[in-house]
Scaffold this motif. Structure first.
Motif, PDB file in Angstrom:
ATOM      1  N   ILE A   1      37.391  79.284 -17.331  1.00  0.00           N
ATOM      2  CA  ILE A   1      37.298  78.058 -16.521  1.00  0.00           C
ATOM      3  C   ILE A   1      38.707  77.512 -16.230  1.00  0.00           C
ATOM      4  CG2 ILE A   1      36.481  75.643 -16.511  1.00  0.00           C
ATOM      5  CD1 ILE A   1      34.032  76.732 -18.206  1.00  0.00           C
ATOM      6  N   SER A   2      39.574  77.514 -17.227  1.00  0.00           N
ATOM      7  CA  SER A   2      40.956  77.035 -17.021  1.00  0.00           C
ATOM      8  C   SER A   2      41.688  77.885 -15.997  1.00  0.00           C
ATOM      9  CB  SER A   2      41.774  77.093 -18.309  1.00  0.00           C
ATOM     10  OG  SER A   2      41.236  76.232 -19.233  1.00  0.00           O
ATOM     11  N   TYR A   3      41.449  79.186 -16.058  1.00  0.00           N
ATOM     12  CA  TYR A   3      42.081  80.083 -15.081  1.00  0.00           C
ATOM     13  C   TYR A   3      41.715  79.653 -13.665  1.00  0.00           C
ATOM     14  CZ  TYR A   3      42.598  84.380 -12.278  1.00  0.00           C
ATOM     15  OH  TYR A   3      42.908  85.289 -11.285  1.00  0.00           O
ATOM     16  N   TYR A   4      40.417  79.449 -13.426  1.00  0.00           N
ATOM     17  CA  TYR A   4      39.997  79.044 -12.079  1.00  0.00           C
ATOM     18  C   TYR A   4      40.516  77.647 -11.733  1.00  0.00           C
ATOM     19  CZ  TYR A   4      36.965  83.048 -11.130  1.00  0.00           C
ATOM     20  OH  TYR A   4      36.491  84.314 -10.864  1.00  0.00           O
ATOM     21  N   ARG A   5      40.571  76.758 -12.718  1.00  0.00           N
ATOM     22  CA  ARG A   5      41.044  75.399 -12.431  1.00  0.00           C
ATOM     23  C   ARG A   5      42.488  75.441 -11.946  1.00  0.00           C
ATOM     24  NH1 ARG A   5      40.372  73.207 -17.097  1.00  0.00           N
ATOM     25  NH2 ARG A   5      38.302  72.356 -16.726  1.00  0.00           N
ATOM     26  N   GLU A   6      43.333  76.188 -12.666  1.00  0.00           N
ATOM     27  CA  GLU A   6      44.764  76.203 -12.315  1.00  0.00           C
ATOM     28  C   GLU A   6      45.018  77.001 -11.044  1.00  0.00           C
ATOM     29  OE1 GLU A   6      47.598  76.589 -15.487  1.00  0.00           O
ATOM     30  OE2 GLU A   6      46.053  76.007 -16.941  1.00  0.00           O
ATOM     31  N   LEU A   7      44.307  78.096 -10.886  1.00  0.00           N
ATOM     32  CA  LEU A   7      44.507  78.917  -9.689  1.00  0.00           C
ATOM     33  C   LEU A   7      44.048  78.171  -8.432  1.00  0.00           C
ATOM     34  CD1 LEU A   7      45.256  81.590  -8.360  1.00  0.00           C
ATOM     35  CD2 LEU A   7      43.018  82.502  -9.026  1.00  0.00           C
ATOM     36  N   SER A   8      42.915  77.501  -8.520  1.00  0.00           N
ATOM     37  CA  SER A   8      42.388  76.790  -7.353  1.00  0.00           C
ATOM     38  C   SER A   8      43.267  75.609  -6.973  1.00  0.00           C
ATOM     39  CB  SER A   8      40.978  76.277  -7.620  1.00  0.00           C
ATOM     40  OG  SER A   8      40.158  77.326  -8.020  1.00  0.00           O
ATOM     41  N   ALA A   9      43.932  75.024  -7.971  1.00  0.00           N
ATOM     42  CA  ALA A   9      44.779  73.863  -7.690  1.00  0.00           C
ATOM     43  C   ALA A   9      46.135  74.276  -7.115  1.00  0.00           C
ATOM     44  CB  ALA A   9      44.972  73.055  -8.969  1.00  0.00           C
ATOM     45  N   ALA A  10      46.435  75.582  -7.138  1.00  0.00           N
ATOM     46  CA  ALA A  10      47.769  76.032  -6.727  1.00  0.00           C
ATOM     47  C   ALA A  10      47.962  76.030  -5.207  1.00  0.00           C
ATOM     48  CB  ALA A  10      48.047  77.428  -7.290  1.00  0.00           C
ATOM     49  N   THR A  11      46.869  75.955  -4.443  1.00  0.00           N
ATOM     50  CA  THR A  11      46.975  75.845  -2.976  1.00  0.00           C
ATOM     51  C   THR A  11      45.860  74.902  -2.509  1.00  0.00           C
ATOM     52  OG1 THR A  11      45.351  77.507  -2.253  1.00  0.00           O
ATOM     53  CG2 THR A  11      47.531  78.337  -2.883  1.00  0.00           C
ATOM     54  N   ASN A  12      45.820  74.660  -1.203  1.00  0.00           N
ATOM     55  CA  ASN A  12      44.723  73.841  -0.657  1.00  0.00           C
ATOM     56  C   ASN A  12      43.600  74.698  -0.103  1.00  0.00           C
ATOM     57  OD1 ASN A  12      45.836  71.318  -1.148  1.00  0.00           O
ATOM     58  ND2 ASN A  12      47.229  71.602   0.589  1.00  0.00           N
ATOM     59  N   LEU A  13      43.704  76.000  -0.231  1.00  0.00           N
ATOM     60  CA  LEU A  13      42.686  76.876   0.370  1.00  0.00           C
ATOM     61  C   LEU A  13      41.383  76.845  -0.426  1.00  0.00           C
ATOM     62  CD1 LEU A  13      44.755  80.058   1.318  1.00  0.00           C
ATOM     63  CD2 LEU A  13      43.877  78.271   2.833  1.00  0.00           C
ATOM     64  N   PRO A  14      40.252  77.055   0.266  1.00  0.00           N
ATOM     65  CA  PRO A  14      38.981  77.166  -0.445  1.00  0.00           C
ATOM     66  C   PRO A  14      38.961  78.419  -1.327  1.00  0.00           C
ATOM     67  CG  PRO A  14      38.684  77.587   1.925  1.00  0.00           C
ATOM     68  CD  PRO A  14      40.095  77.137   1.731  1.00  0.00           C
ATOM     69  N   MET A  15      38.458  78.262  -2.529  1.00  0.00           N
ATOM     70  CA  MET A  15      38.401  79.379  -3.495  1.00  0.00           C
ATOM     71  C   MET A  15      36.963  79.882  -3.630  1.00  0.00           C
ATOM     72  SD  MET A  15      39.376  81.413  -5.992  1.00  0.00           S
ATOM     73  CE  MET A  15      41.105  80.986  -6.169  1.00  0.00           C
ATOM     74  N   ILE A  16      36.805  81.193  -3.562  1.00  0.00           N
ATOM     75  CA  ILE A  16      35.508  81.835  -3.754  1.00  0.00           C
ATOM     76  C   ILE A  16      35.511  82.540  -5.116  1.00  0.00           C
ATOM     77  CG2 ILE A  16      33.858  83.512  -2.797  1.00  0.00           C
ATOM     78  CD1 ILE A  16      34.475  81.150  -0.866  1.00  0.00           C
ATOM     79  N   VAL A  17      34.689  82.055  -6.011  1.00  0.00           N
ATOM     80  CA  VAL A  17      34.563  82.656  -7.348  1.00  0.00           C
ATOM     81  C   VAL A  17      33.861  84.008  -7.183  1.00  0.00           C
ATOM     82  CG1 VAL A  17      33.559  82.306  -9.634  1.00  0.00           C
ATOM     83  CG2 VAL A  17      34.241  80.353  -8.258  1.00  0.00           C
ATOM     84  N   TYR A  18      34.097  84.908  -8.125  1.00  0.00           N
ATOM     85  CA  TYR A  18      33.538  86.260  -7.996  1.00  0.00           C
ATOM     86  C   TYR A  18      32.706  86.585  -9.243  1.00  0.00           C
ATOM     87  CZ  TYR A  18      33.857  91.176  -6.393  1.00  0.00           C
ATOM     88  OH  TYR A  18      33.610  92.441  -5.927  1.00  0.00           O
TER      89      TYR A  18
END
Ligand code: NAY
Length: 293
Positions: A119-136
């Motif tokens: 969960i932390s990985y996705y939190r930090e990665l998603s916050a690194a840009t403004n682009l929409p993130m698609i979880v896999y």
């Protein structure tokens, strides 16, 4: 996020004959795949052999594909999942600079990470840009289906826009969709896209779209129009094709078909299996099959 709906080829990576990344061939492959009428490309994913490429090659590839796809009105999603968060962020920020429309990432799986670490990985990665993130969600790659509450928590993180669901568990797909009706849901098994489509998938992302893009675009149109007889007919053609491909290896098979169409995709990178005689045989037969193109 509605503009990210639709059918995306999980773009294959073009290699030179010595299995090194080939920018020239990648341009040619990108144009050929896009000419089939799909909505966009998913760049640097499993089908792009990203687990076998280094970060520099993946950064280069993002640039080459963006250039080849420029001005075509297609959507580009960059898969930026890397074994470590640092490289994932570098890939995400590069994709944002290049004008990609979305990001996606496999959950980290190089170690048996805790749910909290994922969960932390996705939190930090998603916050690194403004682009929409698609979880896999792809248990066949991670050997670990993420529990519904974990997926649900990830879907609520800032910038997380949806999920690429590549699992046979369609009940879980629907349960997640019921709780997150505003998120975008892609399905990732090409051979049963129809099943997820009738359950309301917003789009598909797949490897075999590289060579049968027109068929999957038509499949999506048929589902949206409620023409289930046509959708079933098209899905059965894709199933015949995927059955044959699974026998020779999906990625070598796709590359062999490209080769037979005169598009230089090059070989797959070891330890993926090399092109067999059987793959070339199947490819020669399928390359110009009017049902696939
Ligand atoms: C990607 O590149 O990350 C993908 O989209 C992968 C999609 C593929 N799924 C897996 C697990 O490889 O296209 C599918 C798959 O190759 C196809 O359905 C045949 O099983």
């Amino acid at each position: 996020n509605t503009q990210l709906r639709g059918m995306f080829a999980a773009l294959i990576t073009a290699m030179k004959d010595d299995q090194s990344f080939c920018p020239t061939r990648q341009k040619e492959v990108t144009k050929a795949v896009l000419s089939q009428g799909l909505d966009g490309l998913y760049v640097g994913g499993s089908s792009g052999e990203s687990g076998l490429l280094n970060t520099k090659e993946l950064l280069d590839q993002q640039g080459v594909v963006a250039e080849a796809a420029a001005d075509q009105g297609k959507k580009l999603i960059a898969h930026v999942g890397a074994p470590n968060l640092r490289d994932s962020i570098a890939l995400a920020q590069n994709a944002a600079r290049l004008g990609y429309h979305g990001l996606s990432a496999l959950p980290p799986h190089a170690y048996p990470f805790s749910d909290g670490e994922i969960i932390s990985y996705y939190r930090e990665l998603s916050a690194a840009t403004n682009l929409p993130m698609i979880v896999y969600e792809v248990p066949v790659r991670t050997n670990r289906p993420l529990p519904l509450p974990v997926l649900s928590e990830i879907l609520q993180l800032k910038n997380v826009a949806g999920i690429k669901f590549t699992s046979q568990d369609l009940f879980k797909f629907s349960q997640l969709k019921a709780v997150h009706p505003d998120k975008i849901f892609y399905f990732g098994f090409d051979e049963i896209y129809l099943s997820a489509g009738v359950l309301g998938a917003d789009g598909g992302i797949g490897s075999t779209y590289n060579v049968m893009g027109k068929l999957y675009a038509s499949l999506n149109t048929a589902i949206n129009a409620g023409d289930l007889a046509e959708a079933q007919r098209l899905q059965e053609i894709s199933q015949q094709f995927v059955s044959e491909l699974l026998e020779v290896g999906v990625l070598p098979g796709i590359k062999a078909i490209m080769q037979a169409r005169g598009i230089g995709a090059g070989p797959t990178r070891a330890p993926l299996c090399a092109l067999s005689e059987k793959a070339s045989e199947i490819a020669a037969r399928m390359a110009n099959d009017p049902r696939f193109t």
